[in-house]
Write an enzyme that holds these catalytic residues in place. Structure first.
Site, PDB file in Angstrom:
ATOM      1  N   TRP A 120      50.367  34.348  41.227  1.00  0.00           N
ATOM      2  CA  TRP A 120      50.491  35.814  41.317  1.00  0.00           C
ATOM      3  C   TRP A 120      51.930  36.269  41.498  1.00  0.00           C
ATOM      4  O   TRP A 120      52.335  37.292  40.948  1.00  0.00           O
ATOM      5  CB  TRP A 120      49.593  36.345  42.435  1.00  0.00           C
ATOM      6  CG  TRP A 120      48.147  36.253  42.046  1.00  0.00           C
ATOM      7  CD1 TRP A 120      47.193  35.445  42.590  1.00  0.00           C
ATOM      8  CD2 TRP A 120      47.497  36.971  40.981  1.00  0.00           C
ATOM      9  NE1 TRP A 120      45.996  35.623  41.933  1.00  0.00           N
ATOM     10  CE2 TRP A 120      46.152  36.540  40.953  1.00  0.00           C
ATOM     11  CE3 TRP A 120      47.922  37.921  40.051  1.00  0.00           C
ATOM     12  CZ2 TRP A 120      45.225  37.045  40.030  1.00  0.00           C
ATOM     13  CZ3 TRP A 120      47.004  38.419  39.139  1.00  0.00           C
ATOM     14  CH2 TRP A 120      45.677  37.990  39.135  1.00  0.00           C
ATOM     15  N   ASP A 128      53.181  41.333  48.355  1.00  0.00           N
ATOM     16  CA  ASP A 128      51.814  41.385  47.860  1.00  0.00           C
ATOM     17  C   ASP A 128      50.958  40.686  48.912  1.00  0.00           C
ATOM     18  O   ASP A 128      50.979  39.465  49.041  1.00  0.00           O
ATOM     19  CB  ASP A 128      51.715  40.672  46.508  1.00  0.00           C
ATOM     20  CG  ASP A 128      50.291  40.602  45.974  1.00  0.00           C
ATOM     21  OD1 ASP A 128      49.357  41.052  46.670  1.00  0.00           O
ATOM     22  OD2 ASP A 128      50.107  40.078  44.856  1.00  0.00           O
ATOM     23  N   LYS A 161      39.266  41.959  48.668  1.00  0.00           N
ATOM     24  CA  LYS A 161      39.243  40.676  49.368  1.00  0.00           C
ATOM     25  C   LYS A 161      38.957  40.894  50.851  1.00  0.00           C
ATOM     26  O   LYS A 161      37.921  40.479  51.344  1.00  0.00           O
ATOM     27  CB  LYS A 161      40.559  39.946  49.141  1.00  0.00           C
ATOM     28  CG  LYS A 161      40.862  39.756  47.649  1.00  0.00           C
ATOM     29  CD  LYS A 161      42.217  39.192  47.375  1.00  0.00           C
ATOM     30  CE  LYS A 161      42.565  39.222  45.901  1.00  0.00           C
ATOM     31  NZ  LYS A 161      41.647  38.475  45.040  1.00  0.00           N
TER      32      LYS A 161
END
Length: 361
Positions: A102, A172, A196
């Site tokens: 990511w 992030d 999440k």
């Protein structure tokens, strides 16, 4: 034999059962209003109260300072890969630390908008460790430094909070936000997809320091300008109303559990149980991440004999252990054990790991 179902999906992921029960109860008629939250005007008194309470509870959970704005946006963390440089790069350069899939996606997207320096990477590290900060090649002309605090696919988590002085740190935090206390004042901007540890897919949370607003150039689309959303209290257009409502219930549930320090202890225990089973399997299972950087949220692991993968997943499902297949780019298995995963779920997975290894080892 019927087993309780445990969902180890990386996202959309498990939600707290009390939250799901409250959503079910309130779905057709929220607090006697005669409307579902999904039917409310986002500018009506009922809904503005919902979003205001959600922000207040989030601020309490994270002790967010007054000089930070909370934005409830859409587009996922992947849209933030573009919004961050659109709003903060301002014709300059930015630093990116690559620790997994990511963060590499984030740096790749940022290159569309200006000059990006990869100041550290673990791409060549056999143990996938997070590069120590003293090795980072930071420069005085960097506008910000971006990290992925927890790599959802790779199962790599920072074990330190970078010390960057006046250089804004952008993180992030999609897969580990709200899993432990966090000093928000050490960051310039934090973003997280909700699906999440926060709530349903469709909501993206951004926490941004006031002085970083208003830097977007005239070419930046209105909807991608943080300042516009801040000026309009996340109501410039219709926000993801239902997802915000559910997120607010999750925030309240976390407060009722005792807050993020309690959740940190809870998550540490779960992770220790699972890694203990992997490490204690005499090599039948393995995790390839440096111990210091093993994620407490996402635990990838591999079977010694990959020919057993299909049987493992099939038998796990028969035990009520779902969504254990690893990410398509990494393979193997992955168990995501977010806040809402109870310790009983991890214990059930550990029992299965031990049983499967005994029968197939």
């Amino acid at each position: 034999m019927k087993h309780e179902i445990y969902n180890f999906s990386a996202g959309p992921a498990v939600l707290p059962k009390p939250v799901l029960a409250q959503v079910q109860e309130e779905l057709p008629n929220w607090h006697g209003s005669g409307m579902s939250v999904m039917e409310m005007s986002h500018r009506g008194a009922e809904y503005t109260g919902i979003i205001a309470q959600a922000e207040a509870d989030l601020r309490e959970l994270l002790a967010i300072p007054e000089n930070y704005r909370v934005l409830f946006l859409q587009g996922g963390a992947s849209q933030q890969f573009a919004m961050v440089p659109m709003n903060l790069l301002a014709g300059g350069k930015a630093a990116y630390v690559e620790t997994g899939i990511w963060s590499r996606k984030a740096s790749s997207e940022a290159k569309r908008f200006g000059e990006i320096d990869i100041v550290a990477s673990n791409a060549e590290a056999a143990d996938h460790a997070v590069p120590r900060q003293e090795t980072w090649q930071l420069r005085s002309d960097h506008r910000y430094c971006h990290i992925a605090d927890n790599e959802t696919v790779d199962g790599i988590e920072f074990d330190f909070l970078p010390e960057l002085g006046d250089l804004p740190l952008v993180s992030d935090a999609s897969s580990n936000i709200l899993s432990r206390p966090l000093d928000v004042s050490r960051f310039g901007l934090i973003y997280a997809g909700a699906q999440k540890n926060i709530g349903p897919a469709g909501l993206t949370l951004v926490i941004v320091r006031d002085d970083l607003l208003g830097q977007a150039g005239p070419q930046v689309p209105t909807m991608l300008d943080y300042a516009v959303h801040a000026e309009n209290d996340s109501m410039y257009n219709t926000p993801p109303t239902f997802a915000i409502y559910v997120a607010g219930l999750v925030f309240r549930w976390l407060l009722q559990q005792g807050g993020l320090a309690v959740m940190a202890d809870h998550n540490a225990r779960k992770a220790a149980l699972l890694y203990g089973a992997i490490d204690g399997s005499s090599g039948f299972y393995r995790n390839d991440v440096a111990v210091a950087n093993r994620s407490r949220m996402n635990v990838p692991f591999f079977l010694r004999d990959s020919r057993l993968d299909a049987a493992f997943l099939q038998e796990a499902a028969s035990w009520g252990l779902l969504q254990l297949k690893g990410h398509r780019l990494l393979g193997g298995m992955r168990a995501s054990i977010y806040n809402a995963m109870p310790e009983t779920g991890v214990l059930a997975l550990v029992d299965f790991l031990n049983d499967f290894a005994r029968r197939h080892g």
